[in-house]
Design a protein around this motif. Structure first.
Motif, mmCIF file in Angstrom:
data_model
loop_
_atom_site.group_PDB
_atom_site.id
_atom_site.type_symbol
_atom_site.label_atom_id
_atom_site.label_comp_id
_atom_site.label_asym_id
_atom_site.label_seq_id
_atom_site.Cartn_x
_atom_site.Cartn_y
_atom_site.Cartn_z
ATOM 1 N N ARG A 117 0.857 -1.182 0.000
ATOM 2 C CA ARG A 117 0.000 0.000 0.000
ATOM 3 C C ARG A 117 0.896 1.236 0.000
ATOM 4 N N GLU A 178 -8.168 2.825 0.764
ATOM 5 C CA GLU A 178 -8.434 2.806 2.195
ATOM 6 C C GLU A 178 -8.522 4.231 2.741
ATOM 7 N N ARG A 198 -9.304 1.254 9.619
ATOM 8 C CA ARG A 198 -9.318 1.482 8.182
ATOM 9 C C ARG A 198 -10.631 1.012 7.565
ATOM 10 N N LYS A 200 -11.908 -0.079 3.946
ATOM 11 C CA LYS A 200 -11.314 -0.498 2.686
ATOM 12 C C LYS A 200 -12.421 -0.704 1.647
ATOM 13 N N SER A 225 -16.248 -4.159 0.282
ATOM 14 C CA SER A 225 -15.637 -3.318 1.299
ATOM 15 C C SER A 225 -15.473 -4.109 2.589
#
Length: 237
Positions: A117, A178, A198, A200, A225
């Motif tokens: 990420r 995110e 988070r 996502k 998600s």
């Protein structure tokens, strides 16, 4: 399985509460004395350099899930730069593994693959030299992986023989975004603790025509998600 999940979330909740309490204690302290070249005539006018430090960190949630024999776990490290103690570019690298057996069908899913990420956080703390941060940020994540799907032997309806069913090395990948919110506190010198939550959201993904993956490395359980959290040990210089 339910007991393991409950124990995991209990440990995470206690960790978050402890870190938040420490953060509140340290945030109330007077900021440390600044070097002459980083001060103006008053403490209210701080002159911050562009480069304020670099840090490396490791997430403890993944190893805890691994130790409790969770259906999936991921080992993750990160590197981050502090720019004027406000903008925090970050890169996160990890390795996710999963072995999950469906309780009703007994189908088994397996995968293991790296992921990454990249993104940036923004520090909202009004006391940048206190060593504490309240931040929010964005991430872009990607993983490319293969996965296996197998099931118990089935009986051939014609020959009445037992045959295995196993699909190996099915290709998959995912791009996702995110939204991150977290707290971080300085414990001692270069040592910090922090946690974040988070949200996502899947951007695009690829899967095999033979079946969906149950888990996506770095993302979590497959879906449009999901929510995640990390508890980080951080070393910053």
């Amino acid at each position: 399985m339910i007991q393991r999940i409950s124990r995991y979330f209990s440990i995470l909740l206690i960790s978050l509460l402890c870190t938040t309490a420490v953060f509140a204690q340290y945030e109330d302290r007077t900021p440390r004395k600044l070097p002459a070249n980083m001060r103006d005539k008053s403490e209210e006018k701080l002159s911050l350099p562009l480069f304020c430090g670099v840090s490396v960190s490791a997430d403890l949630v993944g190893p805890a899930m691994k130790a409790m024999n969770s259906d999936y776990a991921q080992l993750e490290v990160a590197a981050r730069v502090s720019l004027r103690e406000k903008f925090l570019p970050i890169i996160e690298l990890g390795y996710g593994t999963s072995k999950h057996t469906h309780e009703e069908t007994n189908n088994t899913f397996k995968t293991k693959a790296p992921y990454f990420r990249v993104g940036m956080d923004y520090n909202f703390s009004k006391r940048p030299f206190s060593g504490n941060r309240i931040y929010a940020g964005l991430r872009y994540g990607f993983t490319d992986f293969t996965y296996d799907i197998s099931s118990p032997n089935f009986i051939d309806p014609i020959w009445h023989t037992s045959k295995p069913f196993e699909l190996k090395d099915l290709d998959g990948n995912m791009h996702w975004a995110e939204v991150v919110f977290g707290l971080e506190t300085k414990i001692w010198e270069i040592f910090r603790l922090g946690w974040n939550i988070r949200y996502k959201a899947r951007i695009t993904h690829k899967r095999s025509a033979y079946g969906e993956p149950w888990y996506i490395p770095g993302f979590g359980k497959n879906g449009s998600s999901c929510l995640g959290a990390t508890f980080n040990v951080i070393f910053e210089i």
